[in-house]
Design a protein around this motif. Structure first.
Motif, short mmCIF file in Angstrom:
data_model
loop_
_atom_site.label_atom_id
_atom_site.label_comp_id
_atom_site.label_asym_id
_atom_site.label_seq_id
_atom_site.Cartn_x
_atom_site.Cartn_y
_atom_site.Cartn_z
N GLY A 66 -11.63 18.81 4.85
CA GLY A 66 -12.23 20.13 4.97
C GLY A 66 -13.02 20.26 6.25
N PHE A 67 -13.69 21.39 6.41
CA PHE A 67 -14.37 21.69 7.67
C PHE A 67 -15.46 20.67 8.02
CE2 PHE A 67 -18.09 24.38 9.30
CZ PHE A 67 -17.83 24.08 10.63
N ILE A 68 -16.50 20.57 7.20
CA ILE A 68 -17.61 19.68 7.54
C ILE A 68 -17.20 18.22 7.35
CG2 ILE A 68 -20.02 19.09 7.07
CD1 ILE A 68 -20.42 21.93 6.04
N GLY A 69 -16.47 17.93 6.27
CA GLY A 69 -16.05 16.57 6.02
C GLY A 69 -15.18 16.00 7.12
N ALA A 70 -14.23 16.78 7.59
CA ALA A 70 -13.34 16.30 8.66
C ALA A 70 -14.10 16.11 9.96
CB ALA A 70 -12.18 17.28 8.86
N ASN A 71 -15.01 17.04 10.27
CA ASN A 71 -15.84 16.85 11.46
C ASN A 71 -16.66 15.57 11.35
OD1 ASN A 71 -16.10 19.03 13.74
ND2 ASN A 71 -15.68 20.20 11.88
N PHE A 72 -17.15 15.29 10.14
CA PHE A 72 -17.93 14.06 9.95
C PHE A 72 -17.05 12.82 10.14
CE2 PHE A 72 -19.64 10.53 7.56
CZ PHE A 72 -20.95 10.50 8.00
N VAL A 73 -15.85 12.82 9.56
CA VAL A 73 -14.96 11.67 9.70
C VAL A 73 -14.62 11.42 11.17
CG1 VAL A 73 -12.61 10.84 9.22
CG2 VAL A 73 -13.99 11.84 7.38
N LEU A 74 -14.27 12.48 11.89
CA LEU A 74 -13.95 12.35 13.31
C LEU A 74 -15.15 11.84 14.10
CD1 LEU A 74 -11.93 15.67 13.71
CD2 LEU A 74 -10.98 13.35 13.88
N ASP A 75 -16.32 12.39 13.80
CA ASP A 75 -17.54 12.00 14.48
C ASP A 75 -17.89 10.55 14.17
OD1 ASP A 75 -20.12 12.97 15.91
OD2 ASP A 75 -20.88 12.04 14.07
N TRP A 76 -17.77 10.15 12.91
CA TRP A 76 -18.10 8.79 12.50
C TRP A 76 -17.21 7.78 13.22
CZ3 TRP A 76 -21.79 6.68 9.29
CH2 TRP A 76 -21.59 5.35 8.89
N LEU A 77 -15.91 8.03 13.24
CA LEU A 77 -14.98 7.07 13.84
C LEU A 77 -15.02 7.09 15.36
CD1 LEU A 77 -11.98 7.42 11.38
CD2 LEU A 77 -13.65 5.56 11.53
N GLN A 78 -15.57 8.14 15.93
CA GLN A 78 -15.76 8.17 17.39
C GLN A 78 -16.89 7.23 17.81
OE1 GLN A 78 -16.87 12.01 19.12
NE2 GLN A 78 -15.46 11.62 20.81
N GLY A 79 -17.85 7.03 16.89
CA GLY A 79 -19.01 6.22 17.25
C GLY A 79 -19.18 4.94 16.48
N SER A 80 -18.22 4.60 15.61
CA SER A 80 -18.36 3.42 14.77
C SER A 80 -17.00 2.80 14.49
CB SER A 80 -19.02 3.80 13.44
OG SER A 80 -19.01 2.72 12.54
N ASP A 81 -16.99 1.48 14.33
CA ASP A 81 -15.77 0.78 13.93
C ASP A 81 -15.69 0.62 12.42
OD1 ASP A 81 -14.66 0.48 16.45
OD2 ASP A 81 -15.81 -1.35 16.86
N SER A 112 -5.42 13.26 15.08
CA SER A 112 -5.77 12.26 16.09
C SER A 112 -6.02 10.90 15.48
CB SER A 112 -7.01 12.71 16.87
OG SER A 112 -8.15 12.76 16.02
N LEU A 113 -6.17 10.82 14.15
CA LEU A 113 -6.44 9.54 13.48
C LEU A 113 -5.19 8.88 12.92
CD1 LEU A 113 -9.68 10.52 11.52
CD2 LEU A 113 -9.50 9.40 13.76
N ARG A 114 -4.04 9.52 13.08
CA ARG A 114 -2.81 8.90 12.58
C ARG A 114 -2.57 7.57 13.29
NH1 ARG A 114 1.45 13.93 11.71
NH2 ARG A 114 0.32 14.87 9.97
N GLY A 115 -2.32 6.56 12.51
CA GLY A 115 -2.11 5.22 13.07
C GLY A 115 -3.39 4.45 13.28
N ASP A 116 -4.54 5.06 13.02
CA ASP A 116 -5.82 4.39 13.18
C ASP A 116 -6.14 3.66 11.88
OD1 ASP A 116 -8.51 3.66 13.44
OD2 ASP A 116 -9.00 5.43 14.66
N ALA A 117 -6.19 2.33 11.94
CA ALA A 117 -6.39 1.52 10.74
C ALA A 117 -7.77 1.74 10.12
CB ALA A 117 -6.20 0.05 11.07
N ARG A 118 -8.69 2.31 10.89
CA ARG A 118 -10.04 2.55 10.35
C ARG A 118 -10.08 3.75 9.42
NH1 ARG A 118 -13.40 3.85 15.34
NH2 ARG A 118 -11.48 5.05 15.70
N HIS A 119 -9.02 4.55 9.41
CA HIS A 119 -8.98 5.76 8.59
C HIS A 119 -7.94 5.59 7.50
CE1 HIS A 119 -7.70 10.08 7.79
NE2 HIS A 119 -8.97 10.07 7.44
N VAL A 120 -8.41 5.54 6.25
CA VAL A 120 -7.51 5.41 5.10
C VAL A 120 -7.59 6.71 4.32
CG1 VAL A 120 -6.99 4.12 3.01
CG2 VAL A 120 -7.97 2.93 5.00
#
Length: 350
Positions: free
Chosen positions: A9-24, A44-52
């Motif tokens: 969703g809107f806020i949740g997806a922004n948070f996920v993108l923001d989190w993975l931009q600054g954290s492993d 942009s997270l497709r293929g990123d093992a940090r995102h399940v």
């Protein structure tokens, strides 16, 4: 790993993108993919093992138990909610199911999971519930801003369901000791905002040459918070917030709806001028919606005083960024308008 509900969703997806931009640290993203869930936001997270990504309903206790047992997150961040006031007026049942029953189910699953952790893991675990300022009701023009101690007085089925959710979270802390955190935010805006909400609705309709509907006289007041600032505040609360506490998150930007619409039109006149006239010419006042709250305003001083957070964006800088994003990401919102984004559901789950 952290578990995020409603991460498409809107806020949740922004948070996920923001989190993975600054954290492993990995994210388990749990979303039912209702109409407001958009996997295109996360491409942009497709293929990123940090995102399940797990397509699941928070009302499904067995699914929640399985995901918690398999992935063992150190925190649950609960964004998932039905959130559109107009939709809640016309169909409140979905709001009660997701916002009340869903929160209850997630709390029960979270409590069972937390209870089985080691003492050190139990102490570090957090259940963070993301809520809204609408639970506090409506303010008059001279009333003080909502604080964390303002009594709840919800006026729509949406805000009532969120109030119930907040009360459940509070009860699970006080009754069972579950280490909870609750945040109540003001109106968010920014990239990836579903175009049924005021700011993206005005931008997309203006560019399409359609009328720009404004409820009533347009004098209803909201406090506006840039979604990137909201994400940074949630990170701070998760890191430093005191278990059992509530924190208000606001942008210190009280604006009337008509001022917001006029400012958007002026920005579009500057950044994407029409061949003739102004986008303001498309403004159209329409019948007010039932029970329309007059004013929301957040007092976010506790968050600044105790955790050292304050917003980085002004309304002017955040709104300019937002308009520029919609101008340069037309395919994203055009896919939403056409319904094409819904086809991404199977693309991710084949």
């Amino acid at each position: 790993m952290i578990l995020v509900t409603g991460g498409a969703g809107f806020i949740g997806a922004n948070f996920v993108l923001d989190w993975l931009q600054g954290s492993d640290e990995a994210v388990l993203n749990v979303d039912k993919l209702t109409y407001a869930g958009n996997l295109g936001t996360l491409k942009s997270l497709r293929g990123d093992a940090r995102h399940v990504f797990a397509r699941a309903d928070i009302c499904d206790r067995a699914a929640m138990d399985t995901l918690l047992a398999e992935h063992k997150p150190r925190a649950i961040l609960h964004f998932a909610a039905e959130s559109h006031v107009d939709r809640s007026i016309h169909g409140p049942a979905d709001f009660v199911q997701t916002n009340v029953v869903g929160t209850f189910t997630l709390l029960e699953a979270g409590r069972a999971y937390w209870s089985a952790l080691s003492p050190s893991e139990k102490s570090a675990f957090r259940f963070l519930a993301v809520s809204t300022d609408e639970v506090f009701g409506s303010l008059g023009a001279t009333d003080p801003q909502f604080s964390e101690s303002t009594p709840y007085a919800p006026n729509s089925p949406y805000s009532a369901s969120k109030a119930a959710s907040d009360h459940l979270v509070r009860a699970y802390h006080h009754t069972y000791g579950l280490p909870t955190l609750t945040t109540n935010c003001s109106n968010n805006y920014g990239p990836y905002h579903f175009p049924e909400k005021l700011i993206p609705l005005v931008i997309t309709r203006a560019l399409a040459g359609e009328p720009l509907p404004v409820y009533g006289d347009g004098k209803n007041i909201r406090d506006w918070l840039y979604v990137g600032d909201h994400c940074s505040a949630i990170r701070r609360v998760l890191e430093k917030g005191v278990s059992g506490e509530t924190y208000n998150i606001g942008g210190w930007n009280e604006k009337t709806n008509i001022d917001v619409v006029n400012t958007l039109c002026d920005l579009l006149d500057e950044l994407e001028p029409k061949s003739s006239g102004s986008y303001r010419d498309q403004i159209e006042f329409v019948k007010d919606r039932p029970g329309h709250d007059q004013r929301y305003a957040i007092d976010a001083r506790k968050l600044e005083r105790e955790l050292g957070w304050k917003p980085a964006e002004t309304f002017e800088t955040g709104l300019r960024k937002t308009v520029q994003w919609y101008l340069t990401h037309r395919s994203w919102w055009q896919d939403v308008a056409s319904g094409a984004y819904r086809r991404l559901e199977s693309l991710n789950n084949e």
